[in-house]
Design a protein around this motif. Structure first.
Motif, PDB file in Angstrom:
ATOM      1  N   GLY A 236       0.721  -1.477  -0.048  1.00  0.00           N
ATOM      2  CA  GLY A 236       0.018  -0.033   0.006  1.00  0.00           C
ATOM      3  C   GLY A 236       0.759   1.250   0.047  1.00  0.00           C
ATOM      4  N   LEU A 237       2.033   1.261   0.747  1.00  0.00           N
ATOM      5  CA  LEU A 237       2.886   2.355   1.062  1.00  0.00           C
ATOM      6  C   LEU A 237       3.540   2.908  -0.434  1.00  0.00           C
ATOM      7  CD1 LEU A 237       4.214   1.858   4.254  1.00  0.00           C
ATOM      8  CD2 LEU A 237       2.729   3.727   3.655  1.00  0.00           C
TER       9      LEU A 237
ATOM     10  N   PHE B 105      -2.882   7.643   3.771  1.00  0.00           N
ATOM     11  CA  PHE B 105      -1.990   6.888   4.682  1.00  0.00           C
ATOM     12  C   PHE B 105      -2.320   6.259   5.902  1.00  0.00           C
ATOM     13  CE2 PHE B 105       0.762   9.378   1.736  1.00  0.00           C
ATOM     14  CZ  PHE B 105       1.489   8.163   1.397  1.00  0.00           C
ATOM     15  N   PHE B 106      -3.350   6.964   6.468  1.00  0.00           N
ATOM     16  CA  PHE B 106      -3.833   6.228   7.768  1.00  0.00           C
ATOM     17  C   PHE B 106      -4.368   4.783   7.479  1.00  0.00           C
ATOM     18  CE2 PHE B 106      -4.489   9.287  11.393  1.00  0.00           C
ATOM     19  CZ  PHE B 106      -3.330   9.921  11.239  1.00  0.00           C
ATOM     20  N   VAL B 107      -5.140   4.900   6.218  1.00  0.00           N
ATOM     21  CA  VAL B 107      -5.888   3.578   5.838  1.00  0.00           C
ATOM     22  C   VAL B 107      -4.944   2.637   5.508  1.00  0.00           C
ATOM     23  CG1 VAL B 107      -7.225   2.830   3.929  1.00  0.00           C
ATOM     24  CG2 VAL B 107      -7.907   4.984   5.030  1.00  0.00           C
ATOM     25  N   ILE B 108      -3.516   3.059   4.770  1.00  0.00           N
ATOM     26  CA  ILE B 108      -2.658   2.120   4.538  1.00  0.00           C
ATOM     27  C   ILE B 108      -2.018   1.123   5.768  1.00  0.00           C
ATOM     28  CG2 ILE B 108      -0.576   1.752   3.569  1.00  0.00           C
ATOM     29  CD1 ILE B 108      -1.189   3.991   1.561  1.00  0.00           C
ATOM     30  N   ILE B 109      -1.669   2.270   6.746  1.00  0.00           N
ATOM     31  CA  ILE B 109      -0.914   1.922   8.068  1.00  0.00           C
ATOM     32  C   ILE B 109      -1.794   1.299   9.161  1.00  0.00           C
ATOM     33  CG2 ILE B 109       0.325   2.746   9.943  1.00  0.00           C
ATOM     34  CD1 ILE B 109       1.579   5.147   7.985  1.00  0.00           C
ATOM     35  N   PHE B 110      -3.123   1.748   9.143  1.00  0.00           N
ATOM     36  CA  PHE B 110      -3.801   1.394  10.445  1.00  0.00           C
ATOM     37  C   PHE B 110      -4.887   0.498   9.925  1.00  0.00           C
ATOM     38  CE2 PHE B 110      -1.936   5.522  11.802  1.00  0.00           C
ATOM     39  CZ  PHE B 110      -1.142   5.034  12.675  1.00  0.00           C
ATOM     40  N   LYS B 111      -5.235   0.243   8.564  1.00  0.00           N
ATOM     41  CA  LYS B 111      -6.100  -0.674   8.134  1.00  0.00           C
ATOM     42  C   LYS B 111      -7.520  -0.283   8.440  1.00  0.00           C
ATOM     43  CE  LYS B 111      -2.875  -4.677   8.544  1.00  0.00           C
ATOM     44  NZ  LYS B 111      -2.819  -5.968   9.195  1.00  0.00           N
TER      45      LYS B 111
ATOM     46  N   VAL C 279     -12.538   6.166  14.718  1.00  0.00           N
ATOM     47  CA  VAL C 279     -12.542   5.134  13.917  1.00  0.00           C
ATOM     48  C   VAL C 279     -11.823   3.860  14.481  1.00  0.00           C
ATOM     49  CG1 VAL C 279     -11.560   4.031  11.678  1.00  0.00           C
ATOM     50  CG2 VAL C 279     -12.396   6.465  11.633  1.00  0.00           C
ATOM     51  N   LYS C 280     -10.721   4.100  15.159  1.00  0.00           N
ATOM     52  CA  LYS C 280     -10.079   3.201  15.922  1.00  0.00           C
ATOM     53  C   LYS C 280     -10.913   2.552  16.923  1.00  0.00           C
ATOM     54  CE  LYS C 280      -5.582   1.951  18.532  1.00  0.00           C
ATOM     55  NZ  LYS C 280      -4.590   2.822  19.046  1.00  0.00           N
ATOM     56  N   PHE C 281     -11.703   3.216  17.593  1.00  0.00           N
ATOM     57  CA  PHE C 281     -12.655   2.646  18.812  1.00  0.00           C
ATOM     58  C   PHE C 281     -13.658   1.917  18.069  1.00  0.00           C
ATOM     59  CE2 PHE C 281     -16.758   2.933  21.219  1.00  0.00           C
ATOM     60  CZ  PHE C 281     -16.082   2.376  22.441  1.00  0.00           C
TER      61      PHE C 281
ATOM     62  N   TYR D  85     -14.074   0.748  14.575  1.00  0.00           N
ATOM     63  CA  TYR D  85     -13.554  -0.375  13.743  1.00  0.00           C
ATOM     64  C   TYR D  85     -12.359  -1.059  13.978  1.00  0.00           C
ATOM     65  CZ  TYR D  85     -16.837   1.589  10.146  1.00  0.00           C
ATOM     66  OH  TYR D  85     -18.013   1.979   9.700  1.00  0.00           O
ATOM     67  N   ARG D  86     -12.238  -2.301  13.548  1.00  0.00           N
ATOM     68  CA  ARG D  86     -11.290  -3.270  13.657  1.00  0.00           C
ATOM     69  C   ARG D  86     -10.696  -3.632  12.494  1.00  0.00           C
ATOM     70  NH1 ARG D  86     -11.829  -1.181  17.802  1.00  0.00           N
ATOM     71  NH2 ARG D  86     -11.590  -2.088  20.069  1.00  0.00           N
ATOM     72  N   PRO D  87      -9.416  -3.962  12.181  1.00  0.00           N
ATOM     73  CA  PRO D  87      -9.025  -4.173  10.835  1.00  0.00           C
ATOM     74  C   PRO D  87      -9.896  -5.648  10.373  1.00  0.00           C
ATOM     75  CG  PRO D  87      -7.026  -3.996  11.994  1.00  0.00           C
ATOM     76  CD  PRO D  87      -8.514  -3.714  12.975  1.00  0.00           C
ATOM     77  N   VAL D  88     -10.037  -5.704   9.101  1.00  0.00           N
ATOM     78  CA  VAL D  88     -10.545  -6.830   8.714  1.00  0.00           C
ATOM     79  C   VAL D  88      -9.851  -8.106   8.963  1.00  0.00           C
ATOM     80  CG1 VAL D  88     -11.146  -8.282   6.635  1.00  0.00           C
ATOM     81  CG2 VAL D  88     -11.566  -5.681   6.565  1.00  0.00           C
ATOM     82  N   PRO D  89     -10.435  -8.860   9.782  1.00  0.00           N
ATOM     83  CA  PRO D  89      -9.620 -10.277  10.188  1.00  0.00           C
ATOM     84  C   PRO D  89      -9.379 -11.178   9.036  1.00  0.00           C
ATOM     85  CG  PRO D  89     -11.934 -10.493  10.829  1.00  0.00           C
ATOM     86  CD  PRO D  89     -11.807  -9.291  10.142  1.00  0.00           C
ATOM     87  N   ASN D  90      -8.213 -11.835   9.171  1.00  0.00           N
ATOM     88  CA  ASN D  90      -7.927 -12.683   8.055  1.00  0.00           C
ATOM     89  C   ASN D  90      -8.135 -14.227   8.720  1.00  0.00           C
ATOM     90  OD1 ASN D  90      -6.610 -14.543   6.285  1.00  0.00           O
ATOM     91  ND2 ASN D  90      -4.629 -13.410   6.050  1.00  0.00           N
ATOM     92  N   LYS D  91      -9.290 -14.557   8.168  1.00  0.00           N
ATOM     93  CA  LYS D  91      -9.825 -15.993   8.576  1.00  0.00           C
ATOM     94  C   LYS D  91      -9.169 -17.061   8.360  1.00  0.00           C
ATOM     95  CE  LYS D  91     -14.561 -13.680   8.351  1.00  0.00           C
ATOM     96  NZ  LYS D  91     -15.808 -13.602   7.985  1.00  0.00           N
ATOM     97  N   SER D  92      -8.322 -16.753   7.227  1.00  0.00           N
ATOM     98  CA  SER D  92      -7.559 -18.174   6.792  1.00  0.00           C
ATOM     99  C   SER D  92      -6.516 -18.211   7.263  1.00  0.00           C
ATOM    100  CB  SER D  92      -7.430 -18.019   5.344  1.00  0.00           C
ATOM    101  OG  SER D  92      -6.671 -16.899   5.064  1.00  0.00           O
TER     102      SER D  92
END
Length: 526
Positions: A114-115, A217-223, A514-516, A518-525
């Motif tokens: 992303g960066l 860049f917040f989206v990239i770094i903090f998902k 947003v931090k409170f 949302y959580r990053p999309v979990p990688n279920k695999s």
């Protein structure tokens, strides 16, 4: 309600109808078609004979202007075709696959992918069209490998195309903006400020661009995956579905891919295209101006001519590497050349069709005078002087979103804003007001499904147009609301530093919220 439906406000109906239909149906062709028909009907005053003639004329105007070829539109379509064919041959030669393998040595994380995309978009600042198409093409193999959705890639590309171009004086945008600003500086008695100085003064006041890039860049770094983007990222991370509604070109046509190629088969054609386009821009600008000073070259660049020349060079280089790597490969024959040409054209055809519709409705909206209606609302309103930059920002947002063009908004609103500021004697707000127009126009351009840069960003990234608009919208709206706070503060304090500090405070608040939530999309695999 009655006053809104009066003839004075009829020019607002077609673009509003188009925007509503796009959001509700998510069918861009149907929505643009409805907008075109409505706009033509309003212009014709309900007369069917004139209505059909207006439709025909608006289509022909895309390709014919003043009795000759409309090279701007025609050359963009030619460039898209060349880019599509170039991409097909880079894929078949194995260059894209080899580049991905090479890039993985340098990029080892999803965040790194992303960066790299974000910084590449900032570096390719010379022109928004060029950036929108090339950055997506270069970054796609890397972001695909790390399962970044095409919608998010399109968001990265769009956030660094027009926004960066509008902030850099040595870009195709910078020269045009300086040309529009020059007479207003003289009219306001600010002739001690050169157009270049005025442009540079406005850079830190372009709050929407500053905020949108920081949030990217917040989206990239903090998902931070919010709204519809969260669904796209979940599909990419957990199901490997990178594109929603758009088939992959190579998968769709079963293009063979040569094994054992080199990354040069992708890097050299793209570098050749980039270097040729940039060189052609400056050379064409110098020839057209009859002068080789930087400002004169920037003001007279022949953008689309340069894109076509660069596209031809890139396409030829991709063919050279294709023949070099496949000449001894039994899986390739003469028919694959035609297959590559056909596949490249078909890959770009949907974008070309949507662009054609977007140009048609753009011309009809201009003929309706939609921009003048919105501008007149600002000019006739009795607002506190300090709120003028904020209100102009909002009007520019609406105008660019409705018309799908930043430049159209610039051309209409900058002179109006200058007249308002000069008549009020508030010359200290001239540059803030122009900066507000630039910021609002970029926001509207970002959010409009009929914007050419929005369409091209989606095309270059392999994303569906409407998926791109819908997923980008929440980030753009948040950035615009924060920017609006900045323009209000700037109007009342006349301090850029205080306004920028207010932006930082707002960004921090949004980050915490947003931090409170949302959580990053979990990688279920995993």
């Amino acid at each position: 309600m009655e006053s809104f439906l009066s003839w004075e406000y009829m020019p607002l109906i077609p673009p509003l109808l188009t925007l509503v239909l796009v959001i509700v149906t998510r069918k861009v062709g149907i929505s643009l078609g409805a907008g075109i028909i409505t706009a033509a009907f309003v212009i014709a005053g309900g007369h069917f004979g004139e209505f059909f003639q207006i439709l025909i004329d608006s289509f022909l105007a895309i390709f014919i202007e003043d009795g000759g070829l409309n090279t701007w539109n025609a050359f963009i379509l030619i460039f898209l075709t060349l880019l599509g064919m170039m991409t097909a041959f880079m894929n078949m030669s194995g260059g894209a696959k080899a580049f991905t393998e090479w890039a993985l040595i340098k990029v080892k994380t999803r965040r790194g992918a992303g960066l790299i995309t974000g910084f590449l978009g900032i570096l390719v600042f010379i022109d928004d069209y060029f950036s929108a198409l090339i950055v997506g093409q270069v970054a796609k193999p890397i972001t695909d490998k790390y399962k970044i959705s095409r919608a998010k890639l399109a968001y990265f590309v769009d956030t660094t195309a027009s926004p960066v171009s509008v902030m850099v004086p040595i870009s195709s945008w910078g020269a045009g903006i300086m040309g529009m600003t020059a007479p207003l500086l003289i009219g306001a008695g600010l002739d001690h400020i050169s157009p270049f100085q005025g442009f540079m003064y406005m850079v830190p006041m372009n709050f929407y661009v500053i905020v949108s890039i920081i949030i990217m860049f917040f989206v990239i770094i903090f998902k931070f995956d919010i709204g519809p983007m969260r669904k796209q990222e979940d599909l990419a991370v957990n199901q490997g579905i990178l594109r929603d509604q758009v088939p992959d070109m190579a998968e769709e046509d079963n293009l063979p891919v040569h094994v054992g190629s080199s990354a040069q088969a992708l890097i050299v054609p793209i570098l050749g295209l980039a270097i040729t386009v940039i060189a052609a821009m400056f050379i064409s600008g110098g020839i057209a101006a009859g002068s080789w000073t930087l400002i004169d070259m920037l003001e007279n660049m022949m953008i689309t001519h340069s894109l076509v020349i660069g596209g031809i060079v890139g396409f030829v280089l991709s063919l050279i590497y294709y023949f070099k790597h496949t000449k001894s490969d039994d899986n390739f024959s003469g028919r694959h050349i035609l297959l590559g040409i056909k596949t490249g054209f078909l890959a770009m055809f949907p974008a070309m069709l949507v662009l054609t519709f977007a140009w048609m409705i753009g011309d009809l909206i201009t003929e309706l005078g939609t921009g003048e209606v919105l501008g007149g609302m600002v000019e006739s309103s009795n607002l506190p002087v300090a709120l003028i930059p904020a209100v102009i920002f909002v009007v520019a947002c609406i105008m660019a979103m409705a018309t799908g063009t930043s430049w159209g908004s610039f051309g209409i609103l900058i002179p109006i804003a200058g007249e308002i500021i000069i008549s009020l004697g508030a010359t200290e707000l001239l540059l803030p007001a122009i900066a507000a127009i630039l910021a609002g126009a970029v926001f509207g351009d970002h959010c409009s499904p009929i914007s050419d840069t929005t369409i091209l960003s989606a095309t270059g990234s392999g994303s569906d147009y409407i998926v791109h608009v819908v997923t980008q919208l929440p980030y753009a709206i948040v950035s615009a609301l924060i920017a609006l706070v900045g323009f209000v503060v700037l109007g009342y304090t006349e301090s850029v530093v205080i306004a920028l500090l207010s932006l930082l405070v707002c960004i921090l608040i949004v980050y915490l919220i947003v931090k409170f939530i949302y959580r990053p999309v979990p990688n279920k695999s995993a």
